[in-house]
Design an enzyme around this catalytic site. Structure first.
Site, PDB file in Angstrom:
ATOM      1  N   PHE A 147       0.859  -1.192   0.000  1.00  0.00           N
ATOM      2  CA  PHE A 147       0.000   0.000   0.000  1.00  0.00           C
ATOM      3  C   PHE A 147       0.889   1.234   0.000  1.00  0.00           C
ATOM      4  O   PHE A 147       1.643   1.467   0.941  1.00  0.00           O
ATOM      5  CB  PHE A 147      -0.956   0.057   1.203  1.00  0.00           C
ATOM      6  CG  PHE A 147      -1.847   1.263   1.127  1.00  0.00           C
ATOM      7  CD1 PHE A 147      -3.017   1.237   0.369  1.00  0.00           C
ATOM      8  CD2 PHE A 147      -1.491   2.454   1.737  1.00  0.00           C
ATOM      9  CE1 PHE A 147      -3.821   2.365   0.249  1.00  0.00           C
ATOM     10  CE2 PHE A 147      -2.287   3.599   1.615  1.00  0.00           C
ATOM     11  CZ  PHE A 147      -3.454   3.544   0.876  1.00  0.00           C
ATOM     12  N   ASP A 232       9.203   3.074   2.152  1.00  0.00           N
ATOM     13  CA  ASP A 232       8.004   3.846   2.463  1.00  0.00           C
ATOM     14  C   ASP A 232       7.737   3.702   3.961  1.00  0.00           C
ATOM     15  O   ASP A 232       7.197   2.693   4.406  1.00  0.00           O
ATOM     16  CB  ASP A 232       6.826   3.340   1.624  1.00  0.00           C
ATOM     17  CG  ASP A 232       5.537   4.109   1.926  1.00  0.00           C
ATOM     18  OD1 ASP A 232       5.495   4.826   2.942  1.00  0.00           O
ATOM     19  OD2 ASP A 232       4.576   3.970   1.143  1.00  0.00           O
ATOM     20  N   LYS A 261       2.198  11.352   7.222  1.00  0.00           N
ATOM     21  CA  LYS A 261       1.322  11.074   8.361  1.00  0.00           C
ATOM     22  C   LYS A 261       1.751  11.809   9.646  1.00  0.00           C
ATOM     23  O   LYS A 261       1.459  12.977   9.785  1.00  0.00           O
ATOM     24  CB  LYS A 261       1.186   9.565   8.553  1.00  0.00           C
ATOM     25  CG  LYS A 261       0.408   8.934   7.386  1.00  0.00           C
ATOM     26  CD  LYS A 261      -0.188   7.589   7.671  1.00  0.00           C
ATOM     27  CE  LYS A 261      -1.235   7.230   6.626  1.00  0.00           C
ATOM     28  NZ  LYS A 261      -0.858   6.181   5.721  1.00  0.00           N
TER      29      LYS A 261
END
Ligand SMILES: *Cc1c(COP(=O)(O)O)cnc(C)c1O
Length: 413
Positions: A147, A232, A261
């Site tokens: 993802f 990531d 985030k």
């Protein structure tokens, strides 16, 4: 009445949202209005322990007062200049972020997906200009069940039919190998491979931890084949796994690291591409940009978010309470629980299929005062803000144990 105040009494948030909002999410039917630390409150005044923390955007806890103060102060001085001009928050932000993450260069963006897109662009250009890969022939290796966000290029190399189905055509240049299998990764490398992009722990896939030594082997393969390793860490980074970056668990350093985030503590979308100079160094003026990337408000918020993460001991707390919570969750295993796993406060409980799917259990946990998110059918993710206390962890464990060993809740529509 202030503009942000909700209309009084009987306003049906859910009906209005369902009528006017696109249905690209299926939220739990709880309407939140306030948050503080690990707790959130709904419009009826019920309190919940937030076990999702905005998919790890709120590692520092809801409405952290120091980040909030930075946001308020900066928003009264200067919010956006565009990168056409310089601003006095960018340089200190870059300096602090580089020092903390031991990076040489930063490219500031806003959302996580933009950071991923930026890294793809940069490594392709690096491959062409430095490695000598013919224009248009660059290949990037990614992992199954990945993802990395929701943009067209990124979903094109997803293996989830829900994520990519019907959205083609997609960008070429990606190869997919199984996650956790270094031999498969090596077999997929060619002369034209410019990058390997992966999550150190696959979050959305259900907190999938690769075998020990995998990241180290991937690092070695990338070095040996002159391939850029892009990690990531948008979800695993910034303390979530009990280290600043998850790569530290195997003592490696990526060439390019993506963070987002929690870089803003949930106040504002802030992401960054961190790298050695060789990769980001190929970008020249005019070749990439973002109206909001590197704006003074984002920089001020991110500086405060990084400072509280370090100064308030949140990373060590994630390591300690994560281990404590995992031991507690493993104590519930057996019965419906197939496995509890995780690292730091990035945890998951996987149920046996006979339990009837994780969604109904998340609904039951909500009634017990915990907001958790189901993923991939049978997995419940548990990733509270990193400011969780021992007492709050015990409170959560008692309720999770009671719910998961109690009667089976009815299926949800
Ligand atoms: C959330 C996430 C993204 C995308 O971030 P957005 O801010 O939603 O675009 C990318 N990679 C990982 C690992 C993520 O968890």
């Amino acid at each position: 009445m202030p503009d942000t105040m909700i209309p009084p009494a009987r306003y049906d948030h859910i009906a209005v949202e369902e009528r006017l909002g696109a249905h690209n999410y299926q939220p739990l039917d709880v309407v939140l209005t306030r948050g503080e630390g690990v707790w959130v409150w709904d419009v009826d005044g019920n309190r919940y322990l937030d076990c999702l923390a905005g998919y790890s955007a709120v590692n520092q806890g809801h409405c952290h007062p120091r980040i909030r103060a930075a946001l308020i102060e900066q928003s009264g001085r200067l919010t956006l200049t565009s990168r056409a001009f310089r601003n006095d928050q960018l340089a200190p932000y870059l300096e602090e972020l580089c020092a903390l993450t031991r990076s040489h260069m930063v490219l500031p963006m806003n959302t996580g997906a933009e950071a991923v897109e930026t890294a793809i662009k940069a490594v392709r250009k690096w491959g062409h200009e430095v490695k000598g890969v013919p224009e248009g022939a660059a290949e990037i290796i990614v992992c199954a069940e990945n993802f990395h966000g929701r943009t067209i290029a990124v979903i094109g190399f997803s293996t989830d039919p829900e994520t990519r189905g019907g959205f083609g055509p997609f960008a070429p240049g990606f190869r997919i190998v199984p996650f956790g299998d270094a031999a498969a990764l090596e077999a997929a490398m060619t002369r034209n491979t410019v990058g390997v992009l992966l999550e150190p722990i696959q979050g959305e896939a259900g907190v999938v931890i690769p075998p020990p030594g995998y990241l180290r082997r991937v690092r070695d393969l990338c070095t040996r084949h002159d391939v850029t390793l892009i990690l990531d860490e948008i979800q695993t980074g910034l303390g979530r796994t009990g280290r600043l970056l998850a790569e530290e668990h195997e003592g490696i350093e990526a060439d390019v690291t993506l963070v987002g985030k929690a870089l803003s503590g949930g106040f504002y979308p802030v992401s960054a591409v961190l790298s050695n100079t060789a990769v980001l160094g190929v970008l020249r003026p005019g070749q990439h940009g973002s109206t909001f990337g590197g704006n003074p408000l984002a920089c001020a918020v991110a500086r405060a978010a990084l400072r509280v993460l370090v100064e308030e001991g949140m990373i060590a707390n994630a390591a300690q309470l994560g281990a404590y919570l995992l031991a507690g969750l493993r104590g519930i295993a057996g019965g419906r629980v197939r496995e509890a796993r995780g690292r730091g406060l990035m945890l998951a409980v996987e149920l046996h299929p006979e339990a009837g799917g994780a969604r109904r259990w998340c609904e039951a946990l909500r009634r017990a005062g915990l907001l958790c998110k189901d993923t991939h059918g049978h997995t419940i993710r548990i990733s509270p803000p990193l400011v969780l206390t021992r007492a709050e962890a015990d409170w959560a464990l008692d309720r999770i144990a009671a719910v998961l060993t109690g009667p089976t809740p009815a299926a949800v529509a």
